[in-house]
Design a protein around this motif. Sequence first.
Motif, PDB file in Angstrom:
ATOM      1  N   LEU A 166      -2.140   6.931   8.574  1.00 37.05           N
ATOM      2  CA  LEU A 166      -1.675   7.435   7.279  1.00 37.05           C
ATOM      3  C   LEU A 166      -2.607   6.985   6.158  1.00 37.05           C
ATOM      4  O   LEU A 166      -2.970   7.767   5.268  1.00 37.05           O
ATOM      5  CB  LEU A 166      -0.251   6.960   7.001  1.00 37.05           C
ATOM      6  CG  LEU A 166       0.343   7.396   5.650  1.00 37.05           C
ATOM      7  CD1 LEU A 166       0.424   8.916   5.549  1.00 37.05           C
ATOM      8  CD2 LEU A 166       1.722   6.774   5.437  1.00 37.05           C
ATOM      9  N   MET A 167      -3.027   5.719   6.199  1.00 38.54           N
ATOM     10  CA  MET A 167      -3.918   5.207   5.164  1.00 38.54           C
ATOM     11  C   MET A 167      -5.270   5.921   5.201  1.00 38.54           C
ATOM     12  O   MET A 167      -5.861   6.224   4.154  1.00 38.54           O
ATOM     13  CB  MET A 167      -4.130   3.696   5.349  1.00 38.54           C
ATOM     14  CG  MET A 167      -2.914   2.842   5.011  1.00 38.54           C
ATOM     15  SD  MET A 167      -2.408   2.976   3.259  1.00 38.54           S
ATOM     16  CE  MET A 167      -0.871   3.878   3.439  1.00 38.54           C
ATOM     17  N   ALA A 168      -5.761   6.201   6.403  1.00 40.23           N
ATOM     18  CA  ALA A 168      -7.055   6.879   6.546  1.00 40.23           C
ATOM     19  C   ALA A 168      -6.987   8.315   6.008  1.00 40.23           C
ATOM     20  O   ALA A 168      -7.955   8.812   5.417  1.00 40.23           O
ATOM     21  CB  ALA A 168      -7.484   6.891   8.007  1.00 40.23           C
ATOM     22  N   CYS A 169      -5.811   8.969   6.172  1.00 45.00           N
ATOM     23  CA  CYS A 169      -5.648  10.354   5.724  1.00 45.00           C
ATOM     24  C   CYS A 169      -5.332  10.443   4.231  1.00 45.00           C
ATOM     25  O   CYS A 169      -5.645  11.438   3.580  1.00 45.00           O
ATOM     26  CB  CYS A 169      -4.538  11.042   6.522  1.00 45.00           C
ATOM     27  SG  CYS A 169      -4.950  11.296   8.258  1.00 45.00           S
ATOM     28  N   GLY A 170      -4.656   9.430   3.699  1.00 52.26           N
ATOM     29  CA  GLY A 170      -4.353   9.412   2.282  1.00 52.26           C
ATOM     30  C   GLY A 170      -3.019  10.003   1.898  1.00 52.26           C
ATOM     31  O   GLY A 170      -2.535   9.793   0.783  1.00 52.26           O
ATOM     32  N   SER A 171      -2.408  10.776   2.789  1.00 53.89           N
ATOM     33  CA  SER A 171      -1.086  11.348   2.510  1.00 53.89           C
ATOM     34  C   SER A 171      -0.445  11.797   3.815  1.00 53.89           C
ATOM     35  O   SER A 171      -1.142  12.034   4.822  1.00 53.89           O
ATOM     36  CB  SER A 171      -1.190  12.548   1.555  1.00 53.89           C
ATOM     37  OG  SER A 171      -1.770  13.654   2.227  1.00 53.89           O
ATOM     38  N   LYS A 204       0.828  -1.208   0.000  1.00 55.15           N
ATOM     39  CA  LYS A 204       0.000   0.000   0.000  1.00 55.15           C
ATOM     40  C   LYS A 204       0.864   1.260   0.000  1.00 55.15           C
ATOM     41  O   LYS A 204       0.556   2.247  -0.673  1.00 55.15           O
ATOM     42  CB  LYS A 204      -0.919   0.001   1.230  1.00 55.15           C
ATOM     43  CG  LYS A 204      -2.024  -1.043   1.184  1.00 55.15           C
ATOM     44  CD  LYS A 204      -3.054  -0.704   0.118  1.00 55.15           C
ATOM     45  CE  LYS A 204      -4.218  -1.681   0.141  1.00 55.15           C
ATOM     46  NZ  LYS A 204      -5.191  -1.383  -0.948  1.00 55.15           N
ATOM     47  N   LEU A 205       1.961   1.229   0.757  1.00 56.82           N
ATOM     48  CA  LEU A 205       2.864   2.380   0.780  1.00 56.82           C
ATOM     49  C   LEU A 205       3.521   2.585  -0.584  1.00 56.82           C
ATOM     50  O   LEU A 205       3.753   3.719  -1.011  1.00 56.82           O
ATOM     51  CB  LEU A 205       3.934   2.191   1.868  1.00 56.82           C
ATOM     52  CG  LEU A 205       3.448   2.322   3.318  1.00 56.82           C
ATOM     53  CD1 LEU A 205       4.543   1.912   4.285  1.00 56.82           C
ATOM     54  CD2 LEU A 205       2.995   3.753   3.615  1.00 56.82           C
ATOM     55  N   ALA A 206       3.828   1.471  -1.262  1.00 58.57           N
ATOM     56  CA  ALA A 206       4.429   1.567  -2.593  1.00 58.57           C
ATOM     57  C   ALA A 206       3.447   2.207  -3.578  1.00 58.57           C
ATOM     58  O   ALA A 206       3.841   3.001  -4.443  1.00 58.57           O
ATOM     59  CB  ALA A 206       4.849   0.186  -3.086  1.00 58.57           C
ATOM     60  N   ALA A 240       1.001  14.679   4.280  1.00 59.14           N
ATOM     61  CA  ALA A 240       0.618  16.080   4.508  1.00 59.14           C
ATOM     62  C   ALA A 240      -0.715  16.165   5.245  1.00 59.14           C
ATOM     63  O   ALA A 240      -0.881  16.951   6.194  1.00 59.14           O
ATOM     64  CB  ALA A 240       0.540  16.820   3.175  1.00 59.14           C
ATOM     65  N   ALA A 241      -1.674  15.323   4.827  1.00 57.63           N
ATOM     66  CA  ALA A 241      -2.993  15.322   5.473  1.00 57.63           C
ATOM     67  C   ALA A 241      -2.891  14.818   6.914  1.00 57.63           C
ATOM     68  O   ALA A 241      -3.570  15.331   7.812  1.00 57.63           O
ATOM     69  CB  ALA A 241      -3.957  14.453   4.678  1.00 57.63           C
ATOM     70  N   ALA A 242      -2.035  13.821   7.131  1.00 59.65           N
ATOM     71  CA  ALA A 242      -1.846  13.294   8.486  1.00 59.65           C
ATOM     72  C   ALA A 242      -1.248  14.363   9.402  1.00 59.65           C
ATOM     73  O   ALA A 242      -1.625  14.489  10.575  1.00 59.65           O
ATOM     74  CB  ALA A 242      -0.947  12.062   8.447  1.00 59.65           C
ATOM     75  N   LYS A 243      -0.310  15.157   8.861  1.00 61.31           N
ATOM     76  CA  LYS A 243       0.290  16.236   9.651  1.00 61.31           C
ATOM     77  C   LYS A 243      -0.744  17.308   9.984  1.00 61.31           C
ATOM     78  O   LYS A 243      -0.788  17.836  11.100  1.00 61.31           O
ATOM     79  CB  LYS A 243       1.468  16.843   8.886  1.00 61.31           C
ATOM     80  CG  LYS A 243       2.719  15.970   8.887  1.00 61.31           C
ATOM     81  CD  LYS A 243       3.868  16.621   8.137  1.00 61.31           C
ATOM     82  CE  LYS A 243       5.116  15.739   8.207  1.00 61.31           C
ATOM     83  NZ  LYS A 243       6.247  16.318   7.443  1.00 61.31           N
ATOM     84  N   GLU A 244      -1.588  17.634   9.016  1.00 58.39           N
ATOM     85  CA  GLU A 244      -2.629  18.645   9.234  1.00 58.39           C
ATOM     86  C   GLU A 244      -3.566  18.234  10.364  1.00 58.39           C
ATOM     87  O   GLU A 244      -4.050  19.074  11.127  1.00 58.39           O
ATOM     88  CB  GLU A 244      -3.441  18.843   7.945  1.00 58.39           C
ATOM     89  CG  GLU A 244      -2.747  19.728   6.917  1.00 58.39           C
ATOM     90  CD  GLU A 244      -3.595  19.912   5.667  1.00 58.39           C
ATOM     91  OE1 GLU A 244      -4.825  19.660   5.743  1.00 58.39           O
ATOM     92  OE2 GLU A 244      -3.031  20.296   4.638  1.00 58.39           O
TER      93      GLU A 244
END
Length: 364
Positions: A328-333, A51-53, A335-339
Amino acid sequence: MKLGMVGLPNVGKSTLFNALTNAGAESANYPFCTIEPNVGVVSVPDPRLDKLAEMYHPKKFTPAVLEFVDIAGLVKGASKGEGLGNKFLSNIREVDAIVHVVRCFEDVDVVHVDGTIGAARDIETINLELIFADLEVLERRIAKTQKLVRADKKYAGELQFLESLKAHLEEGKSARSYPFTEDELEMLGETPMLSNKPVIYAANMCEEDFMGGYENNVQYQAVLEIATAEHAAVLPICAKLEEEISDMTDEEKKEFLAELHLEESGLSRIIREGYALLGLISYLTAGEQEVRAWTITKGTKAPKAAGKIHTDFEKGFIRAEVVAYDDLMACGSMAAAKEKGLVRLEGKEYVMQDGDIVLFRFNV
């Protein structure tokens, strides 16, 4: 992680090794077919890396790896050098855990070194050889400790423990089943106890028994009883079935396993049991350059985990930027996880968790 595959001659050990690793170890119907240990390195399947790939499209994809060592078949008297005993014992000392393949199938065309099938007897044969080898080591340690006690009584507790362990082994019980305290394990230290190595008993049965309810296989039940007493793992498996799927593509393998109502291959089950036995987890690093899994022991703190990548990371550790895989998977990126505040800054006392995605900050 390095797993040593052991068993009596002609129990299906090399067949299973070939199937799991595709390394092409010779497999034939005669004792001591395996003399030098064959080694196969396999990638540890981890859907999280896939998934990360997909997310990062990295230049490099590096899963964790597992090393299988196919060790020569063992016979009675190995601890005294019978058969290939000395070679066997030296090979087994080098592995982290043991996959003990036990024959639980009848086949008139495959000879058994003892003439008849008997899973409990076969396990005892190998366990006793490991115990005999342990006793030799322990007796030397006891003699040394007795001298220390004569000079200083503070070693009396250590001597008492060693003699208790010796009595346990002399009853034909593996060191695995000894109720060690933390202090006793510390006293045992670097003394190599072969019969204390974590073990997975791989109960190798025919396809009919494996698919038709292996709980009814008498030999499997005997293996299960021994494994329970030793606090060991037991894994029902069919080497012939694993051999069939070893050359399939991932898609073919998935379809074949689904048809058999199996969720995963024998390799995946052995890896899962091996990780559990040795208390191992994986943390992940991800970016455009590389997506990679790193294997560490449960309870490892961030600086030590960073040292798996490079010793400079541990020496100059400043902090770790950590996000849980699911977040991370729930946020999609990232950047979104940091936000959303899901990327945490952790210090030197942080205990790594399975599936942590980490960026280490360091300065040397």
